[in-house]
Each structure stands twice: as C-alpha cells, then as structure tokens.
Design a protein around this motif. Structure first.
Motif, mmCIF file in Angstrom:
data_model
loop_
_atom_site.group_PDB
_atom_site.id
_atom_site.type_symbol
_atom_site.label_atom_id
_atom_site.label_comp_id
_atom_site.label_asym_id
_atom_site.label_seq_id
_atom_site.Cartn_x
_atom_site.Cartn_y
_atom_site.Cartn_z
ATOM 1 N N SER A 153 37.858 40.223 46.309
ATOM 2 C CA SER A 153 37.557 40.090 44.880
ATOM 3 C C SER A 153 38.774 39.569 44.104
ATOM 4 C CB SER A 153 37.101 41.428 44.302
ATOM 5 O OG SER A 153 38.102 42.412 44.489
ATOM 6 N N GLU A 154 39.973 40.070 44.445
ATOM 7 C CA GLU A 154 41.188 39.607 43.771
ATOM 8 C C GLU A 154 41.499 38.158 44.141
ATOM 9 O OE1 GLU A 154 44.533 42.191 44.328
ATOM 10 O OE2 GLU A 154 43.344 43.977 43.883
ATOM 11 N N SER A 155 41.307 37.810 45.396
ATOM 12 C CA SER A 155 41.555 36.437 45.840
ATOM 13 C C SER A 155 40.615 35.470 45.135
ATOM 14 C CB SER A 155 41.361 36.319 47.352
ATOM 15 O OG SER A 155 42.299 37.105 48.028
ATOM 16 N N GLN A 156 39.348 35.870 44.990
ATOM 17 C CA GLN A 156 38.362 35.026 44.320
ATOM 18 C C GLN A 156 38.745 34.814 42.858
ATOM 19 O OE1 GLN A 156 35.915 33.475 45.851
ATOM 20 N NE2 GLN A 156 35.176 32.498 44.004
ATOM 21 N N GLU A 157 39.207 35.885 42.189
ATOM 22 C CA GLU A 157 39.621 35.778 40.787
ATOM 23 C C GLU A 157 40.809 34.824 40.643
ATOM 24 O OE1 GLU A 157 40.398 39.779 39.517
ATOM 25 O OE2 GLU A 157 38.292 40.363 39.691
ATOM 26 N N GLU A 158 41.786 34.944 41.556
ATOM 27 C CA GLU A 158 42.953 34.059 41.522
ATOM 28 C C GLU A 158 42.534 32.608 41.761
ATOM 29 O OE1 GLU A 158 45.900 35.404 44.305
ATOM 30 O OE2 GLU A 158 45.929 37.416 43.428
ATOM 31 N N PHE A 159 41.613 32.396 42.698
ATOM 32 C CA PHE A 159 41.129 31.053 43.015
ATOM 33 C C PHE A 159 40.444 30.437 41.798
ATOM 34 C CE2 PHE A 159 37.700 28.278 44.596
ATOM 35 C CZ PHE A 159 38.464 27.322 45.245
ATOM 36 N N GLU A 160 39.576 31.210 41.130
ATOM 37 C CA GLU A 160 38.867 30.714 39.946
ATOM 38 C C GLU A 160 39.844 30.409 38.804
ATOM 39 O OE1 GLU A 160 35.956 33.736 39.241
ATOM 40 O OE2 GLU A 160 34.707 33.087 40.932
ATOM 41 N N ALA A 161 40.860 31.262 38.625
ATOM 42 C CA ALA A 161 41.861 31.030 37.576
ATOM 43 C C ALA A 161 42.635 29.748 37.864
ATOM 44 C CB ALA A 161 42.807 32.223 37.479
ATOM 45 N N ASP A 162 42.995 29.501 39.128
ATOM 46 C CA ASP A 162 43.705 28.277 39.506
ATOM 47 C C ASP A 162 42.839 27.044 39.246
ATOM 48 O OD1 ASP A 162 45.919 29.709 40.282
ATOM 49 O OD2 ASP A 162 45.463 29.637 42.431
ATOM 50 N N GLU A 163 41.549 27.136 39.550
ATOM 51 C CA GLU A 163 40.647 26.013 39.311
ATOM 52 C C GLU A 163 40.549 25.694 37.822
ATOM 53 O OE1 GLU A 163 36.871 26.901 41.143
ATOM 54 O OE2 GLU A 163 37.368 25.635 42.850
ATOM 55 N N GLU A 164 40.467 26.734 36.995
ATOM 56 C CA GLU A 164 40.390 26.538 35.546
ATOM 57 C C GLU A 164 41.644 25.861 35.018
ATOM 58 O OE1 GLU A 164 39.322 30.050 33.329
ATOM 59 O OE2 GLU A 164 37.687 30.490 34.738
ATOM 60 N N ARG A 165 42.820 26.277 35.513
ATOM 61 C CA ARG A 165 44.086 25.667 35.093
ATOM 62 C C ARG A 165 44.128 24.195 35.464
ATOM 63 N NH1 ARG A 165 47.101 29.704 37.882
ATOM 64 N NH2 ARG A 165 46.386 31.569 36.886
ATOM 65 N N GLU A 166 43.632 23.852 36.650
ATOM 66 C CA GLU A 166 43.618 22.461 37.089
ATOM 67 C C GLU A 166 42.692 21.613 36.226
ATOM 68 O OE1 GLU A 166 42.663 22.275 41.249
ATOM 69 O OE2 GLU A 166 44.479 23.343 41.825
ATOM 70 N N LEU A 167 41.578 22.185 35.791
ATOM 71 C CA LEU A 167 40.643 21.441 34.937
ATOM 72 C C LEU A 167 41.230 21.197 33.569
ATOM 73 C CD1 LEU A 167 37.248 23.155 35.821
ATOM 74 C CD2 LEU A 167 38.013 20.869 36.492
ATOM 75 N N VAL A 168 41.999 22.148 33.045
ATOM 76 C CA VAL A 168 42.625 22.008 31.728
ATOM 77 C C VAL A 168 43.720 20.968 31.776
ATOM 78 C CG1 VAL A 168 43.996 23.215 29.980
ATOM 79 C CG2 VAL A 168 42.016 24.339 31.027
ATOM 80 N N ASP A 169 44.491 20.940 32.855
ATOM 81 C CA ASP A 169 45.606 19.995 32.989
ATOM 82 C C ASP A 169 45.058 18.647 33.229
ATOM 83 O OD1 ASP A 169 47.384 22.039 32.717
ATOM 84 O OD2 ASP A 169 47.659 22.324 34.862
#
Length: 169
Positions: A153-169
């Motif tokens: 669950s923590e790994s999935q949350e980190e993965f989703e947060a990283d994806e969101e950051r990449e979309l913003v950049d």
C-alpha cells in the motif's frame, strides 16, 4: 507459499545438576531468504538463550505447511500425497507435500493432519509420519514486515505520487 528454513543452534545449556553442557537444537523459521532466516533465528535465540550461542547451519526444507497446537511438545513430519489432473495435458499427476504438526504421538499427528485436510476435494493419503528433532518453530507473524521491505500500500502511494509529479513537470 511459505518457505521454511531449518536452523541448527549450538549453545551451553544448564542441566539438572547445574552443570553447563554444550547442546545442539534444531529450530524451524519461516523466512523469505537465507539472510532473513539468519536474522530471524539470531533474534529468536537472543530472546531465549541467556549466554553465547552459534548458528551452525541454515537449510531450506521441503515443508509446505505447519500445524501448531500449543498442547504438544513434539514435532512430526507427515508426507501427504494426492492426485490431480494437469490442466494442459489432462493427465493425472501425483502431488507430494510435507506437513509439520505438533503432537504427543504418531496417532495424534495423523489425526491432526487428517483433520486439517478434511476440506480437500480430492482424496489424499498420509503415507508416512516421522518424529523430528525440531525443538521450536518460529512462524512469520502477519504484521511482521522485514526492515528491507515496504508494504504494498505504501509503495503504491509513492508510485502514484511520483507519477503525479512527472505529469506536473
């Protein structure tokens, strides 16, 4: 599927006369690797042995399941065989699995394994039961997560947060 490791520990144990005598004991540990098994057996031995100890061997076992009853002091290794049909070739395949159970005697070990397997849909045969030298079993607790692993669950949350950051950049 759980992986069980057999660990042999050697240490000085006090006998009935109060004398220290070198003794070797077998323990069974549920672990994900040899390194994890070593770490878990060292932790368990530090809690149970007051003096110095050595871990002599660590070996992977063919035990598929452990049935523990608190009322028994001995461990029995039971060989269970059953047949199933292979989905690809549609041929009958004989499956062999080993179950470790705590019991006071062979009869009780047989009854306990039979009781635990009574919900199997295919017929099975308990072809052998042997008393082992295992002193104690240390299963992995469900809430116990090794230090080097992260809950999914923590790994999935980190993965989703990283994806969101990449979309913003």
């Amino acid at each position: 599927m759980k992986i069980w490791y057999q660990c042999k520990a050697k240490y000085a144990k006090e006998n009935d006369e109060g004398m220290l005598k070198q003794t070797s004991e077998l323990h069974l540990v549920d672990a994900v690797s040899y390194t994890d098994a070593e770490s878990r057996i060292y932790g368990a031995m530090e809690r149970t042995v007051s003096g110095e100890f050595q871990i002599m061997t660590i070996a992977k076992t063919n035990i598929g399941e452990v049935i523990n009853f608190e009322d028994a002091d001995y461990w029995y290794k039971c060989k269970v065989q059953y047949s199933t049909v292979d989905g690809d070739s549609e041929k009958e395949v004989k499956i062999t699995t080993y179950i470790l159970t705590s019991a006071e005697n062979v009869k009780q070990a047989y009854e306990r394994v039979e009781q635990s397997l009574d919900n199997m849909l295919v017929p099975f045969e308990i072809s052998s039961i042997a008393k082992t030298n295992i002193v104690e079993v240390f299963p992995q607790m469900d809430d116990e997560i090794p230090d080097n692993l992260t809950p999914l669950s923590e790994s999935q949350e980190e993965f989703e947060a990283d994806e969101e950051r990449e979309l913003v950049d």
